[in-house]
Design an enzyme around this catalytic site. Structure first.
Site, mmCIF file in Angstrom:
data_model
loop_
_atom_site.group_PDB
_atom_site.id
_atom_site.type_symbol
_atom_site.label_atom_id
_atom_site.label_comp_id
_atom_site.label_asym_id
_atom_site.label_seq_id
_atom_site.Cartn_x
_atom_site.Cartn_y
_atom_site.Cartn_z
ATOM 1 N N ASP A 286 0.869 -1.167 0.000
ATOM 2 C CA ASP A 286 0.000 0.000 0.000
ATOM 3 C C ASP A 286 0.914 1.226 0.000
ATOM 4 O O ASP A 286 2.126 1.126 0.235
ATOM 5 C CB ASP A 286 -0.958 -0.005 1.201
ATOM 6 C CG ASP A 286 -2.177 0.886 0.950
ATOM 7 O OD1 ASP A 286 -2.135 1.700 0.008
ATOM 8 O OD2 ASP A 286 -3.158 0.781 1.686
HETATM 9 C C1 NOJ Z 1 -3.967 4.010 0.118
HETATM 10 C C2 NOJ Z 1 -5.157 3.100 0.235
HETATM 11 O O1 NOJ Z 1 -5.109 2.402 1.467
HETATM 12 C C3 NOJ Z 1 -5.245 2.092 -0.889
HETATM 13 O O2 NOJ Z 1 -6.444 1.383 -0.771
HETATM 14 C C4 NOJ Z 1 -5.141 2.788 -2.219
HETATM 15 O O3 NOJ Z 1 -5.283 1.860 -3.262
HETATM 16 C C5 NOJ Z 1 -3.799 3.501 -2.302
HETATM 17 N N1 NOJ Z 1 -3.732 4.491 -1.236
HETATM 18 C C6 NOJ Z 1 -3.577 4.167 -3.651
HETATM 19 O O4 NOJ Z 1 -4.395 5.251 -3.792
#
Ligand code: NOJ
Length: 760
Positions: free
Chosen positions: A298
């Site tokens: 993530d």
């Molecule tokens: C953080 C989020 O937790 C995740 O779900 C997302 O895909 C990413 N950012 C990218 O935007």
């Protein structure tokens, strides 16, 4: 579990034989193409330098717009040159056919090996055309429409140059305080698995190499939905039983549907940040489940292992996560900055890097990027497909199916089309933006149909007063919300309007940015002054229909006690107001059912239907049983609850366990009301005693059919070991003989039940 509709038997044998022939043929093709892909991938890996390999494992956010001049200084210049040197494998949030082409040209024409980039983004419930938020969609329990919603999202996103979405989020959650419940399918692993599968199928289509299919991403692996106290990013500490029986199944289901990518999560799971958890990534995902795609972190979760107190510095974070099985780093810069040294030190073997690169290249091949890196950059397709009128039509259908009728005392709904003097009150009633929900990709601001607009199509005898503004300004994704707690100037006109009206429709709920990432709430009532407004209106007119727009279950105890009708409309997307109006006036009979329990009080959370019995379930004559002294332990609205304008009668529940491996459960469902409607029939089991205690009930099957008035259907479900077994505390799937209870009904609390003995 399989479902047969006994009244409509099909020539099964013939279908089975044809299917076999097709499968053999397809498998041959799959084997050939995967062999071809493996050869291609191997040949590229052989040509790559270590820097280029690590580059593939590196993902950056948008850094340069093609309309801007070529960057000559700073970070943008550095990244521009990195693309040219083959040091970036993927980007996120770059979108639009022209933008994507420009960057792809840089990678393909100017880097040494010309390896195309992946373009990812959060396409969660639509790209421009917004569908209901995923939690709402899940309330439809309708796998074909959920699949279609993902399919259309992929068609629009791919027309804008994207080839990868960070969806579906398949995290199970039992905690409505957690803002991200809006992105998931609710609290149940069986339904969650079916929906995960449908969403992956929708995004990836039948053939990933087509220009309108995109790679899906099962996220967040794993346990993210179990954050302590519902606070985002917080600690997750769960036992093996919950991990294997509740958290992991939807992820496994995504793998079974051939999902191409996985994303790790921000949390620690039983002490280990998932981005560095070799048991999860290598042992379970890659070895046991044979996942062949790649794992991305993530955003920044790689470097956050230092904050977690797991890695002593970023260099060690790179080493730990690569060894644990992380293949791509999103925005932490840990691989690009530290992995080379780790390989030189031999703390990360080159084979680990090679394997990660192979996985990434394999996905690029499957997407067809090596055959045509520009197949997603078609300006004509972008112009014609994004926001296509058929997509809007489908958004309306899906929005209607996502609405849940929570309460309808004395059938106050549907509203008579000749009804006079209707008052429409509430801050969300004329709102054209909040119904789009959070994680709205490229939805245009204020593009949703408001409830006011939807109702105007039915009546002119309608007056509107906002009553209160509950959030000031127009906050963006990462902004704080400024909730109005003092200004009641709109109350007076709203009360006056309610006094002079025969019926009041109140549209209350949450701002779109009150749910989603980092939008945890400790209080789950109606935000701001909305509860006060509701009570003030009730004082002058009790004939209220409450329409709720929200991204999570709320505590609605007062409303449930006083207001005659409550419609849960969630954040329904582009066609919100039209869908709500059609339901309010009876042109659509609501059939959605909750996939998350609604608590009475925040203190009951986590509250979920598939809980354990405890040793003292009660009630007892003394107070010494499992209970609260100041609140019922029952939910306000249970999992699976949802009313209709008609009613359904259940009868003749029968269990035939002659064939102990295929237990037949049959039941008759009849529409005994005057309106046609859809009914979701739910099948639960309880393993009455087991070597590891089992929940009081677990959903194991469901069906959804439309029934004309008086129509009845005999439904038959087949229960096999797959439904009767469970994962024990060693993570091993076991099926134990003994007594089981089967419950079949209209919700997790209203059902017929029978018992049977599982032999062997
Ligand atoms: C953080 C989020 O937790 C995740 O779900 C997302 O895909 C990413 N950012 C990218 O935007």
């Amino acid at each position: 579990m399989s479902l047969f509709l006994v009244t409509k038997i099909k020539p099964l044998t013939v279908i089975t034989i044809m299917l076999c022939v097709q499968i053999v043929f397809c498998q041959q093709q799959v084997q050939d193409s995967s062999k071809y892909i493996e050869q291609k991938v191997d040949s590229i890996v052989k040509l790559m330098t270590l820097d280029e390999k690590i580059g593939q494992m590196n993902q950056y956010v948008e850094f340069w717009k093609s309309t801007d001049p070529i960057p000559t200084e700073g970070e943008a210049k550095k990244k521009y040159n990195q693309v040219k040197r083959g040091l970036i494998g993927a980007v996120l949030n770059v979108k639009g056919a022209t933008e994507v082409r420009k960057l792809q040209e840089l990678a393909v024409y100017e880097s040494r090996l010309g390896i195309p980039l992946l373009f990812g983004a959060d396409v969660i419930h639509g790209y421009q055309t917004q569908f209901p938020i995923p939690l709402a969609e899940a309330s439809s329990w309708d796998l074909s429409v959920i699949e279609k919603s993902a399919r259309i999202a992929a068609i629009e996103a791919s027309a804008a140059g994207l080839n990868w979405t960070f969806a579906p989020m398949v995290d199970i959650s039992r905690d409505a305080r957690w803002g991200r419940v809006m992105e998931g399918a609710g609290e149940d692993p069986h339904l969650g698995s079916a929906i995960a599968n449908a969403r992956v199928k929708g995004f990836q289509g039948d053939n990933l190499s087509f220009n309108n299919t995109i790679a899906a991403c099962a996220k967040h692996f794993a346990g993210y939905g179990f954050a302590e106290a519902g606070r985002d990013y917080n600690t997750v500490d769960v036992g093996t039983s919950t991990l294997y029986n509740v958290i992991l199944p939807p992820f496994k289901s995504a793998v079974d549907q051939n999902v191409q990518t996985f994303m790790t999560s921000y949390n620690i799971l039983n002490g280990i940040p998932t981005t560095g958890d070799a048991t999860l990534l290598r042992q379970i995902l890659k070895q046991k489940w044979q996942f062949r795609g790649f794992v991305v972190s993530d955003w920044g979760s790689g470097e956050q292992m230092v904050d977690h107190g797991f890695a002593k510095n970023k260099a060690q974070a790179a080493e730990l996560s690569a060894n644990a099985g992380l293949d791509m780093d999103m925005e932490s810069y840990i691989f690009i900055n530290h992995l080379k040294q780790a390989v030189k030190n031999n703390s990360v073997r080159i084979e680990v890097v090679n394997e990660a690169v192979r996985r990434i290249l394999r996905v690029k091949y499957k997407l067809g990027l090596f055959d045509d890196p520009f197949q997603y950059c078609d300006n004509d397709r972008e112009k014609t497909m994004i926001g296509h009128e058929d997509h809007e039509k489908f958004a309306l259908e899906l929005a209607k199916k996502s609405i849940v009728l929570l309460k309808n005392k004395q059938n106050i709904l549907p509203i008579d089309k000749k009804q006079k003097k209707i008052a429409l009150i509430g801050p969300l009633a004329d709102d054209k933006d909040n119904p789009l929900g959070n994680w709205r990709a490229q939805a245009k601001k204020n593009s949703a149909v408001s409830v006011l607009e939807g109702l105007r199509k039915y009546t002119n005898d309608l007056n509107f007063q906002k009553g209160v503004d509950f959030v000031s300004g127009t906050p963006e994704f990462g902004d704080k919300l400024d909730i109005n707690m003092t200004n009641k100037t709109g109350f007076r006109e709203a009360i006056q309007l309610a006094k002079n009206s025969d019926i009041v429709i109140m549209v209350l709920g949450e701002h779109a940015l009150q749910s989603g990432e980092s939008r945890s709430r400790a209080k789950l009532g109606l935000p701001g002054l909305q509860q006060q407004l509701l009570e003030a209106i009730f004082e002058v007119n009790t004939n209220i229909v409450l329409v709720l727009m929200n991204g999570r279950p709320l505590t609605l105890t007062w409303a449930d006690e006083h207001v005659p009708a409550i419609l849960e409309a969630w954040h329904l997307g582009s066609q919100s107001g039209n869908a709500i109006a059609q339901v309010l006036f009876g042109d659509h009979n609501p059939g959605g059912k909750l996939t998350m329990t609604f608590p009475r009080s925040v203190g009951q959370i986590p509250i979920y239907y598939n809980h354990y019995n405890t040793g003292r379930p009660g009630p007892l004559e003394t107070v010494l049983y499992s209970r609260y002294t100041d609140e019922s332990k029952e939910p306000l609205y249970p999992f699976g609850h949802g009313l209709s304008y008609t009613s359904f009668a259940y009868s003749d529940l029968k269990i035939d366990s002659t064939d102990n491996d295929n237990i037949k459960v049959s039941v008759t469902v009849k529409n005994i009301g005057e309106m046609g409607g859809e009914e979701i029939t739910q099948v639960y089991i309880c393993d009455i005693s087991a070597s590891v205690t089992r929940p009081v009930k677990e959903l194991k099957g469901f069906s959804k059919f439309f029934y004309e008035p008086n129509e009845s259907r005999k439904l038959e479900f087949i229960i096999t070991d797959k439904e009767l077994g469970f994962y024990n505390n060693l993570g091993k799937f076991v099926v134990e003989p003994g007594e089981f209870e089967i419950m079949v009904g209209t919700s997790s609390q209203k059902f017929l039940s029978e018992k049977f003995i599982k032999k062997k």
